[in-house]
Design a protein around this motif. Structure first.
Motif, mmCIF file in Angstrom:
data_model
loop_
_atom_site.group_PDB
_atom_site.id
_atom_site.type_symbol
_atom_site.label_atom_id
_atom_site.label_comp_id
_atom_site.label_asym_id
_atom_site.label_seq_id
_atom_site.Cartn_x
_atom_site.Cartn_y
_atom_site.Cartn_z
ATOM 1 N N LEU A 215 0.835 -1.202 0.000
ATOM 2 C CA LEU A 215 0.000 0.000 0.000
ATOM 3 C C LEU A 215 0.872 1.256 0.000
ATOM 4 N N ASP B 282 0.671 2.763 6.306
ATOM 5 C CA ASP B 282 0.129 1.972 5.199
ATOM 6 C C ASP B 282 -0.639 0.742 5.660
ATOM 7 N N GLU C 210 -2.856 -0.954 9.538
ATOM 8 C CA GLU C 210 -3.361 -0.522 10.839
ATOM 9 C C GLU C 210 -2.581 -1.046 12.029
ATOM 10 N N SER D 171 -16.974 -3.011 0.246
ATOM 11 C CA SER D 171 -16.125 -2.079 0.983
ATOM 12 C C SER D 171 -16.101 -0.727 0.276
ATOM 13 N N ASP E 170 -13.777 3.087 0.149
ATOM 14 C CA ASP E 170 -12.677 3.957 0.560
ATOM 15 C C ASP E 170 -13.161 5.392 0.484
ATOM 16 N N VAL F 222 -12.315 9.664 1.912
ATOM 17 C CA VAL F 222 -11.300 10.591 2.421
ATOM 18 C C VAL F 222 -11.970 11.919 2.739
ATOM 19 N N ALA G 74 -15.601 9.894 -1.871
ATOM 20 C CA ALA G 74 -15.548 8.439 -1.733
ATOM 21 C C ALA G 74 -15.417 7.812 -3.108
ATOM 22 N N TRP G 75 -14.674 6.718 -3.164
ATOM 23 C CA TRP G 75 -14.540 5.951 -4.395
ATOM 24 C C TRP G 75 -15.729 4.989 -4.524
ATOM 25 N N THR H 123 -16.757 -1.288 -3.666
ATOM 26 C CA THR H 123 -16.070 -2.447 -4.229
ATOM 27 C C THR H 123 -16.680 -3.729 -3.670
ATOM 28 N N SER I 46 -11.419 -8.368 -6.330
ATOM 29 C CA SER I 46 -12.284 -7.232 -6.050
ATOM 30 C C SER I 46 -12.805 -6.660 -7.357
ATOM 31 N N ALA J 42 -19.475 5.865 5.830
ATOM 32 C CA ALA J 42 -18.110 6.411 5.822
ATOM 33 C C ALA J 42 -18.111 7.862 6.272
#
Length: 238
Positions: free
Chosen positions: A12, A68, A70, A188, A190, A192, A201-202, A205, A217, A235
């Protein structure tokens, strides 16, 4: 030109470097492994994340820091906060490391979760099973990934086997019992948030796993319209 420091030099981090370099961002990496793959394309300091004296030059040479994955020590991220901006912040990192803290936060944000209970002793496991029932999954609170640190309890008779498998980790990693969720597929998202508050948000997925490990994915997710709206809202709330 800004320099971003990354705690962790895995795939990542490598992808962050590849995405950020064309934008004019410089990178510096810290990882205990001298052969961490992100170090092939950005300067790498091979040092333990807890060796704060060795991290001093790293902290002085960056404009912001991130991580990159947790399982970087939250205490190190907290220490870095005194030297530079850390995003996500140390509290976010500490919360993401612990399944009980994470699910508690989700509920505080109004998100639905499966039933769960903190398990510190064998008696706790029995009490949690009496409340939640079976099937359920006993997991480590910390450091479990790719199906590791988990035991599926199909019936109450599996409690002894579950404790035999994971009970020794109760004192070091903690344990959590989660009610089993019968699901169609995992989705899921992602997202920001900029320092000024802008949220993006993307696409959602859809993920497939084999033996507990992510195998494939697909984005945007099939049948993703309704799920995408809910995922974006979750999110944003977090």
């Amino acid at each position: 030109m800004s320099t971003l420091g990354i705690l962790g030099g895995g795939q990542l981090a490598r992808m962050m470097v590849l995405a950020g370099t064309p934008l004019g961002v410089r990178f510096r990496i810290v990882d205990p492994a001298a052969d961490a793959c992100a170090g092939q394309i950005a300067p790498l300091l091979a040092a333990d994340w807890n060796a704060l004296d060795e991290l001093e030059p790293f902290a002085r040479g960056i404009d912001a820091a991130t991580f990159d994955f947790e399982n970087v020590p939250a205490a190190t991220a907290e220490w870095l906060t005194a030297h530079t901006r850390v995003a996500p912040n140390a509290l976010s990192l500490a919360t993401a490391q612990d399944r009980v803290l994470e699910k508690t936060l989700f509920r505080e944000c109004g998100l639905p979760t499966t039933e769960f209970a903190d398990v510190a002793t064998r008696a706790d496991l029995d009490a949690a099973l009496a409340k939640i029932g079976a099937p359920a999954i006993l997991k480590t609170r910390r450091e479990g990934y790719d199906g590791k640190g988990q035991f599926r309890i199909k019936t109450l008779a599996d409690a002894d086997a579950a404790w035999d498998a994971l009970g020794a980790q109760a004192a070091t990693r903690g344990l959590i019992l989660e009610g089993f969720v019968a699901f169609d597929f995992e989705a899921s998202v992602d997202a920001v948030r900029a320092a000024e508050g802008e949220f993006r948000a993307w696409p959602v997925t859809r993920n497939w796993h084999v033996d507990g490990v992510l195998s494939a994915s697909l984005a945007p997710a099939v049948r993703g319209e309704t799920i995408q709206k809910a995922a974006f809202a979750h999110a944003r709330a977090i």
